[in-house]
Write an enzyme that holds these catalytic residues in place. Structure first.
Site: not given
Ligand code: AMP
Length: 396
Positions: A36, A354
């Site tokens: 991230r 997901g």
């Protein structure tokens, strides 16, 4: 709304909402996966390289008030390493020290604010808190796709204090472009592969996809509810009995729309939910009692592969089986390989929302597909057709 590609950042302080909600080692608090942070780097570097300075705000975990283990101080050195510049840190996000730190920032400097969720006003979306945050910047950039579905102070409310100077960062822009490319371009065939545990959590997406796709491949735990709805015997497989009627309805809808809704034909069953359980291959309509389907079988994998490699646009959401267990990951690996092959042949492939993201990363194939989404829940909601508050706040 402004545009990061053309905005003049010279002499400006950019307040960037990033998603630095990264996993930390429980003892040493070191960052164990910096995906991230790396994902936000292009936006940050662009602003630094074009004469701006940067104030970063993020959440980390779900703290209840101030909790040391959720302090963003743990990630400062990793952020500095990724950006290749020193990173300043202040142990609050709105107090006087924080305001002084952002005010004194020189061109090319980076400041990381403490976890915005140390204040409950963040998730409550309190306007006064958002206004205090807004003082850190001349311009607001939202690059946190992972929290774009939350109407929080730093993701949504803060945008109103920058009526002309608010924009998406490269990451958020890339996510939006990738979904739009899959769902709204004219290329055909478009194939969606939907798997994972439950029909209930994917029902809205499946329903929406029925208006878009040519092929809809249903795998994973949710397939057994469809099989049962069609009259098959699924033994002890995961089934949501409340959703049998809905599953039947989806099958009818697909037929009426002439969509190829593919259900697996064979399955690997196990006598318990365990990697070391006894296993055998059976017809998916004839699963013996006491056995549960934990992966798709080889015949299904072959047919699924055939559909995928002949597709031009691919959306993959959810694994084909319990891929976390080595003995039941084959069907998911084969989907990943087929998506890679289709991509090599010119298809555009988006993996998002997901566990299929976890799967493609686990198999080391993330760099061989067109786009891997960084936002789990946000991507799911976006695929459902919901206007995400973080995106709306920039657009309006
Ligand atoms: P989701 O978050 O809805 O995409 O679901 C992902 C989870 O579904 C993963 O943890 C898988 O292990 C699980 N899953 C996939 N196939 C099955 C199955 N046949 N039975 C039970 N769980 C499954």
């Amino acid at each position: 709304m402004a545009d990061i590609h053309s905005y003049d950042f010279a002499g400006k302080r950019a307040l960037i909402r990033v998603d630095f909600n990264v996993p930390l080692n429980k003892e040493t608090f070191e960052v164990t996966d910096d995906t991230r942070i790396r994902a936000a780097a292009p936006t940050i570097k662009h602003i630094l390289n074009t004469g701006g300075s940067v104030v970063l705000m993020s959440h980390l975990g779900r703290p209840d008030g101030v909790e040391e283990k959720y302090s963003l101080k743990h990630i400062v050195s990793q952020v500095a390493k990724v950006l290749e510049v020193p990173v300043k840190f202040v142990n609050d996000c709105i107090n006087e020290d924080a305001q002084a730190a952002s005010k004194s920032l020189a061109t090319g400097e980076v400041l990381l604010l403490e976890n915005v969720r140390f204040y409950k006003q963040e998730t409550a979306g309190t306007e006064a808190f958002a206004e205090a945050l807004s003082k850190h910047g001349d311009v607001y950039v939202n690059d946190a796709f992972g929290t774009a579905h939350r109407a929080h102070a730093s993701t949504t409310v803060v945008a109103k204090f920058f009526p002309n100077d608010k924009m998406f960062g490269y990451l958020l822009e890339g996510e939006i472009k990738a979904v739009d490319k899959v769902l709204n371009s004219d290329e055909k065939p478009l194939t969606a592969i939907v798997g994972g545990a439950k029909v209930s959590s994917k029902i809205t997406i499946i329903d929406r996809l029925l208006n878009k796709v040519d092929n809809l491949i249903v795998g994973g735990g949710m397939a057994y509810t469809f099989i049962k709805a069609k009259g098959g015997h699924v033994g002890n497989s995961l089934v949501e009995d409340d959703y049998l009627a809905i599953a039947k309805n989806i099958l009818l809808k697909a037929e009426a729309k002439r969509i190829n809704l593919y259900l697996p034909v064979d399955t690997i069953v196990a006598d318990k939910f365990d990697n070391n359980a006894a296993q055998k291959l059976v017809n998916i309509n004839e699963i013996p009692d006491g056995w549960m389907g934990l992966d798709v079988g080889p015949e299904s994998s072959k047919e699924i592969r055939d559909i995928i490699v002949h597709s031009k646009l691919i959306l993959w959401n959810g694994p084909m089986g319990v891929f976390e267990m080595e003995n039941f990951q084959k069907g998911t690996i084969e989907v990943a390989n087929a998506v890679v092959e289709a991509t090599k042949n010119g298809a555009f492939s988006l993996i998002g929302g997901g566990d299929s993201v976890a799967a493609i990363n686990k198999f080391g194939l993330a760099d061989q597909v067109s786009y891997v989404s960084t936002g789990g829940g946000a991507m799911l909601e976006y695929l459902e057709g919901i206007e995400l508050p973080g995106i709306k706040a920039i657009n309006e």
